[in-house]
Design a protein around this motif. Structure first.
Motif, PDB file in Angstrom:
ATOM      1  N   LEU A  99       3.124  52.597  -2.275  1.00 17.78           N
ATOM      2  CA  LEU A  99       2.910  52.593  -3.815  1.00 17.78           C
ATOM      3  C   LEU A  99       1.433  52.601  -4.069  1.00 17.78           C
ATOM      4  O   LEU A  99       0.731  53.420  -5.042  1.00 17.78           O
ATOM      5  N   LEU A 106      -2.440  59.726  -7.471  1.00 10.59           N
ATOM      6  CA  LEU A 106      -2.076  60.084  -8.793  1.00 10.59           C
ATOM      7  C   LEU A 106      -3.420  59.900  -9.800  1.00 10.59           C
ATOM      8  O   LEU A 106      -3.732  60.687 -10.758  1.00 10.59           O
ATOM      9  N   MET A 122      -4.314  69.511 -11.887  1.00 13.11           N
ATOM     10  CA  MET A 122      -3.015  68.646 -11.440  1.00 13.11           C
ATOM     11  C   MET A 122      -2.089  69.809 -11.148  1.00 13.11           C
ATOM     12  O   MET A 122      -1.515  69.561  -9.994  1.00 13.11           O
TER      13      MET A 122
ATOM     14  N   LEU B  57       5.111  62.368  -5.445  1.00 11.59           N
ATOM     15  CA  LEU B  57       4.009  61.620  -6.386  1.00 11.59           C
ATOM     16  C   LEU B  57       4.716  60.690  -7.067  1.00 11.59           C
ATOM     17  O   LEU B  57       4.232  60.040  -8.014  1.00 11.59           O
ATOM     18  N   GLY B  58       6.032  60.588  -6.916  1.00  8.87           N
ATOM     19  CA  GLY B  58       6.804  59.598  -7.693  1.00  8.87           C
ATOM     20  C   GLY B  58       7.309  60.277  -9.183  1.00  8.87           C
ATOM     21  O   GLY B  58       8.243  59.233  -9.847  1.00  8.87           O
ATOM     22  N   PHE B  59       7.115  61.281  -9.356  1.00 15.76           N
ATOM     23  CA  PHE B  59       7.718  61.895 -10.578  1.00 15.76           C
ATOM     24  C   PHE B  59       9.171  62.044 -10.787  1.00 15.76           C
ATOM     25  O   PHE B  59       9.571  62.304  -9.618  1.00 15.76           O
ATOM     26  N   VAL B  81       0.182  68.150 -19.456  1.00 18.99           N
ATOM     27  CA  VAL B  81       0.372  67.743 -17.855  1.00 18.99           C
ATOM     28  C   VAL B  81      -0.306  66.521 -17.738  1.00 18.99           C
ATOM     29  O   VAL B  81      -0.057  65.440 -17.276  1.00 18.99           O
ATOM     30  N   GLU B  82      -1.758  66.399 -18.283  1.00 17.95           N
ATOM     31  CA  GLU B  82      -2.336  65.242 -18.218  1.00 17.95           C
ATOM     32  C   GLU B  82      -1.611  63.946 -18.807  1.00 17.95           C
ATOM     33  O   GLU B  82      -1.655  62.904 -18.339  1.00 17.95           O
ATOM     34  N   GLY B  85       0.920  62.820 -16.622  1.00 15.80           N
ATOM     35  CA  GLY B  85       0.440  62.400 -15.593  1.00 15.80           C
ATOM     36  C   GLY B  85      -0.024  60.685 -15.791  1.00 15.80           C
ATOM     37  O   GLY B  85       0.318  59.841 -15.069  1.00 15.80           O
ATOM     38  N   ARG B  86      -0.616  60.632 -16.868  1.00 17.02           N
ATOM     39  CA  ARG B  86      -1.106  59.316 -17.433  1.00 17.02           C
ATOM     40  C   ARG B  86      -0.122  58.459 -17.700  1.00 17.02           C
ATOM     41  O   ARG B  86      -0.166  57.337 -17.249  1.00 17.02           O
ATOM     42  N   HIS B  88       2.822  58.702 -16.086  1.00 16.02           N
ATOM     43  CA  HIS B  88       3.535  58.198 -14.953  1.00 16.02           C
ATOM     44  C   HIS B  88       2.740  56.970 -14.243  1.00 16.02           C
ATOM     45  O   HIS B  88       2.990  56.127 -13.468  1.00 16.02           O
ATOM     46  N   LEU B  89       1.315  57.493 -14.143  1.00 16.63           N
ATOM     47  CA  LEU B  89       0.179  56.555 -13.487  1.00 16.63           C
ATOM     48  C   LEU B  89       0.574  55.097 -14.032  1.00 16.63           C
ATOM     49  O   LEU B  89       0.361  54.198 -13.275  1.00 16.63           O
ATOM     50  N   VAL B  92       3.492  53.526 -12.612  1.00 18.73           N
ATOM     51  CA  VAL B  92       3.189  53.362 -11.221  1.00 18.73           C
ATOM     52  C   VAL B  92       2.431  52.003 -11.160  1.00 18.73           C
ATOM     53  O   VAL B  92       2.638  51.176  -9.920  1.00 18.73           O
ATOM     54  N   GLN B  93       1.103  51.870 -12.004  1.00 17.92           N
ATOM     55  CA  GLN B  93       0.418  50.637 -11.942  1.00 17.92           C
ATOM     56  C   GLN B  93       1.097  49.342 -12.316  1.00 17.92           C
ATOM     57  O   GLN B  93       1.006  48.376 -11.959  1.00 17.92           O
ATOM     58  N   LYS B  95       4.341  49.105 -11.683  1.00 17.34           N
ATOM     59  CA  LYS B  95       5.255  48.423 -10.669  1.00 17.34           C
ATOM     60  C   LYS B  95       4.622  47.959  -9.614  1.00 17.34           C
ATOM     61  O   LYS B  95       5.049  47.060  -8.841  1.00 17.34           O
ATOM     62  N   LEU B  96       3.214  48.528  -9.438  1.00 13.66           N
ATOM     63  CA  LEU B  96       2.502  48.148  -8.561  1.00 13.66           C
ATOM     64  C   LEU B  96       2.032  46.628  -8.595  1.00 13.66           C
ATOM     65  O   LEU B  96       2.265  45.760  -7.673  1.00 13.66           O
TER      66      LEU B  96
END
Lengths: 129, 129
Positions: A99, A106, A122, B57-59, B81-82, B85-86, B88-89, B92-93, B95-96
């Motif tokens: 992760l 990412l 991207m 990338l986890g999407f 797209v940005e 991406g943001r 999703h980021l 991810v953060q 979850k991290l």
DNA sequence: TATGCATCCTGTAGCCACTACAGAAGCAAG
DNA sequence: CTTGCTTCTGTAGTGGCTACAGGATGCATA
């Protein structure tokens, strides 16, 4: 007499999930009132909490059940518990590393977005190389 | 003429998953030979690779599909797209962070195992407080 | 030509751990 | 008696695949 709603509140496990656990034999079968409603004892609430804590630590249901059995075992369970814990910790650390890699990949992609290096950096990254 | 097996090798997506993607309308419908076997063009391999990279990338699948549409859009897709991406980021953060907490909690429990502070510190932690 | 093996096909079911209904019945307070 | 909350059973859905079963096709070798 504890009904399922209160059992849920006391354990932090949702009503639907408690019923699911019973259906799947993950917890012991609850008693019933004359009209068929489930009743719970303090011991059963503890059982639910034990499963909940194990799940919160990321253990699978089958690991959680194994741990519960070990908790009721006479003794020398500690070694087995430690093994289970270490195995799980290892998996968690692997997932964590994965992760983290994902996060930095990412983050870089998103950071490039604002730089306008191309039409859309991207999308470029996602397209074939 | 690219068959599904080679398409799988070229894209890194398993055969079963390619068929699943087609069934679900995630990728475009492959052509067929006279005998009914699927055939793939270079463009379709790229399509598979695009989905694969997005998934890596986890999407989510639906995000991946959205990104693919944006990649074929005329322009000004970059902003969308940005945003994707943001978002999703951010997830991810989150979850991290969660996983890091879990890791340290678990590491502590496992570390206590060897200290023999009690009969079994890990089981104690899982039992009711 | 026969044979054998690899590859491919469809369709269905399973995985994990829940979650979300629908429709009916029970229970307590006013 | 009504109102509104809780609980019941049973079934289906979630995401994203993965794993068969049982059959057809394709290609290389003997």
């Amino acid at each position: 007499m504890i009904a399922i709603g209160e059992a849920s509140r006391l354990s932090g496990v949702s009503i639907e999930t408690i019923r699911y656990y019973e259906r799947e034999g993950i917890i012991s079968t609850a008693g019933r009132t004359a009209s068929g409603r489930r009743t719970y004892t303090d011991a059963e609430i503890s059982e639910l909490r034990f499963i909940k804590r194990s799940r919160d630590l990321g253990f699978s249901i089958s690991d959680a059940v194994a741990l519960r059995h070990l908790a009721n075992a006479p003794s020398d369970a500690c070694e087995t518990v430690e093994q289970l814990g270490r195995k799980h910790l290892f998996n968690v650390q692997a997932k964590l590393a994965e992760l983290q890699q994902l996060e930095s990949a990412l983050a870089e992609l998103v950071a490039n977005c604002t730089k306008g290096l191309s039409d859309c950096p991207m999308l470029d990254a996602l397209r074939a190389r």
